[in-house]
Structures are given as C-alpha cells and as structure tokens.
Design a protein around this motif. Structure first.
Motif, PDB file in Angstrom:
ATOM      1  N   PRO A  15       0.805  -1.226   0.000  1.00  0.00           N
ATOM      2  CA  PRO A  15       0.000   0.000   0.000  1.00  0.00           C
ATOM      3  C   PRO A  15       0.838   1.275   0.000  1.00  0.00           C
ATOM      4  O   PRO A  15       0.453   2.278  -0.594  1.00  0.00           O
ATOM      5  CB  PRO A  15      -0.847  -0.110   1.265  1.00  0.00           C
ATOM      6  CG  PRO A  15      -0.266  -1.199   2.070  1.00  0.00           C
ATOM      7  CD  PRO A  15       0.550  -2.059   1.148  1.00  0.00           C
ATOM      8  N   GLN A  16       2.001   1.247   0.638  1.00  0.00           N
ATOM      9  CA  GLN A  16       2.863   2.427   0.633  1.00  0.00           C
ATOM     10  C   GLN A  16       3.386   2.686  -0.785  1.00  0.00           C
ATOM     11  O   GLN A  16       3.437   3.827  -1.232  1.00  0.00           O
ATOM     12  CB  GLN A  16       4.012   2.267   1.612  1.00  0.00           C
ATOM     13  CG  GLN A  16       4.817   3.542   1.782  1.00  0.00           C
ATOM     14  CD  GLN A  16       5.860   3.439   2.884  1.00  0.00           C
ATOM     15  OE1 GLN A  16       6.011   2.409   3.517  1.00  0.00           O
ATOM     16  NE2 GLN A  16       6.577   4.510   3.103  1.00  0.00           N
ATOM     17  N   GLY A  17       3.774   1.643  -1.490  1.00  0.00           N
ATOM     18  CA  GLY A  17       4.212   1.793  -2.875  1.00  0.00           C
ATOM     19  C   GLY A  17       3.097   2.346  -3.748  1.00  0.00           C
ATOM     20  O   GLY A  17       3.336   3.207  -4.605  1.00  0.00           O
ATOM     21  N   GLN A  18       1.867   1.876  -3.519  1.00  0.00           N
ATOM     22  CA  GLN A  18       0.728   2.376  -4.285  1.00  0.00           C
ATOM     23  C   GLN A  18       0.478   3.849  -3.990  1.00  0.00           C
ATOM     24  O   GLN A  18       0.160   4.631  -4.890  1.00  0.00           O
ATOM     25  CB  GLN A  18      -0.514   1.546  -3.988  1.00  0.00           C
ATOM     26  CG  GLN A  18      -0.417   0.136  -4.530  1.00  0.00           C
ATOM     27  CD  GLN A  18      -1.586  -0.749  -4.080  1.00  0.00           C
ATOM     28  OE1 GLN A  18      -2.229  -0.483  -3.066  1.00  0.00           O
ATOM     29  NE2 GLN A  18      -1.836  -1.808  -4.837  1.00  0.00           N
ATOM     30  N   ALA A  19       0.623   4.253  -2.719  1.00  0.00           N
ATOM     31  CA  ALA A  19       0.441   5.660  -2.349  1.00  0.00           C
ATOM     32  C   ALA A  19       1.512   6.533  -3.005  1.00  0.00           C
ATOM     33  O   ALA A  19       1.218   7.627  -3.498  1.00  0.00           O
ATOM     34  CB  ALA A  19       0.482   5.811  -0.831  1.00  0.00           C
ATOM     35  N   ILE A  20       2.747   6.043  -3.021  1.00  0.00           N
ATOM     36  CA  ILE A  20       3.833   6.784  -3.672  1.00  0.00           C
ATOM     37  C   ILE A  20       3.554   6.924  -5.162  1.00  0.00           C
ATOM     38  O   ILE A  20       3.739   7.998  -5.750  1.00  0.00           O
ATOM     39  CB  ILE A  20       5.189   6.096  -3.418  1.00  0.00           C
ATOM     40  CG1 ILE A  20       5.555   6.187  -1.936  1.00  0.00           C
ATOM     41  CG2 ILE A  20       6.285   6.700  -4.301  1.00  0.00           C
ATOM     42  CD1 ILE A  20       6.697   5.272  -1.525  1.00  0.00           C
ATOM     43  N   GLU A  21       3.095   5.845  -5.775  1.00  0.00           N
ATOM     44  CA  GLU A  21       2.768   5.879  -7.207  1.00  0.00           C
ATOM     45  C   GLU A  21       1.700   6.922  -7.486  1.00  0.00           C
ATOM     46  O   GLU A  21       1.808   7.713  -8.429  1.00  0.00           O
ATOM     47  CB  GLU A  21       2.304   4.497  -7.663  1.00  0.00           C
ATOM     48  CG  GLU A  21       2.057   4.380  -9.141  1.00  0.00           C
ATOM     49  CD  GLU A  21       1.698   2.966  -9.555  1.00  0.00           C
ATOM     50  OE1 GLU A  21       0.766   2.830 -10.371  1.00  0.00           O
ATOM     51  OE2 GLU A  21       2.341   2.011  -9.073  1.00  0.00           O
ATOM     52  N   GLY A  22       0.651   6.956  -6.663  1.00  0.00           N
ATOM     53  CA  GLY A  22      -0.408   7.955  -6.831  1.00  0.00           C
ATOM     54  C   GLY A  22       0.102   9.368  -6.635  1.00  0.00           C
ATOM     55  O   GLY A  22      -0.276  10.293  -7.371  1.00  0.00           O
ATOM     56  N   SER A  23       0.966   9.563  -5.655  1.00  0.00           N
ATOM     57  CA  SER A  23       1.536  10.890  -5.397  1.00  0.00           C
ATOM     58  C   SER A  23       2.416  11.354  -6.554  1.00  0.00           C
ATOM     59  O   SER A  23       2.395  12.525  -6.927  1.00  0.00           O
ATOM     60  CB  SER A  23       2.338  10.886  -4.101  1.00  0.00           C
ATOM     61  OG  SER A  23       1.493  10.650  -2.996  1.00  0.00           O
TER      62      SER A  23
END
Length: 80
Positions: free
Chosen positions: A16-24
């Motif tokens: 989920p942290q990687g997904q949040a970074i991708e979205g950011s």
C-alpha cells in the motif's frame, strides 16, 4: 568493511505504501510510473576482513531482526 542490506517485499505481497507513492508521483506530474514498490536499506560497518564470516553474520541479522522473511526478501552487498 561496509555492508548494505536491501529489504524488499516479496512478489505477490500487497504494497500500500508503494501504491500511495505511485499515486503521489502521478499527482505531481510524473506520469508513466507504474509498479512502485518500497523497501528499506540498512548500511552497516562490520569489523574484520573475512567477507564470508560477515555475510553469515549479516544473514543471521536479517533473519532475526532486519527482515520479516515471511513477506520480505533481502540482499546483502559487502565492500572493503
């Protein structure tokens, strides 16, 4: 001698942290970035000159503390 331990999530483990970074990154205008995975890096100063003994010791550190081997992989880099 110096050692670097790189800890990453195993394939198939949700990040989920990687997904949040991708979205950011996308919201900041960095399009075309996909599959972001986050991890940890540990830099260690190890006494001695025996590379194989150091690798064995660091592997034990990873298995006992630095990595959750159920869901994470680790890689060890050693330099003099």
């Amino acid at each position: 001698m110096k050692a670097r331990v790189i800890v990453t999530l195993k394939n198939g483990v949700l990040d989920p942290q990687g997904q949040a970074i991708e979205g950011s990154l996308a919201s900041l205008g960095f399009g075309g970035v996909h599959g972001v995975r986050q991890g940890k890096v540990f830099d260690l100063d190890i006494e001695g000159t025996d590379v194989e003994a150091a690798r064995s010791q660091i592997t034990a550190m990873c298995e006992k503390l630095l990595a959750n081997t159920v869901i994470e992989n680790f890689a060890i880099e050693i330099s003099n």
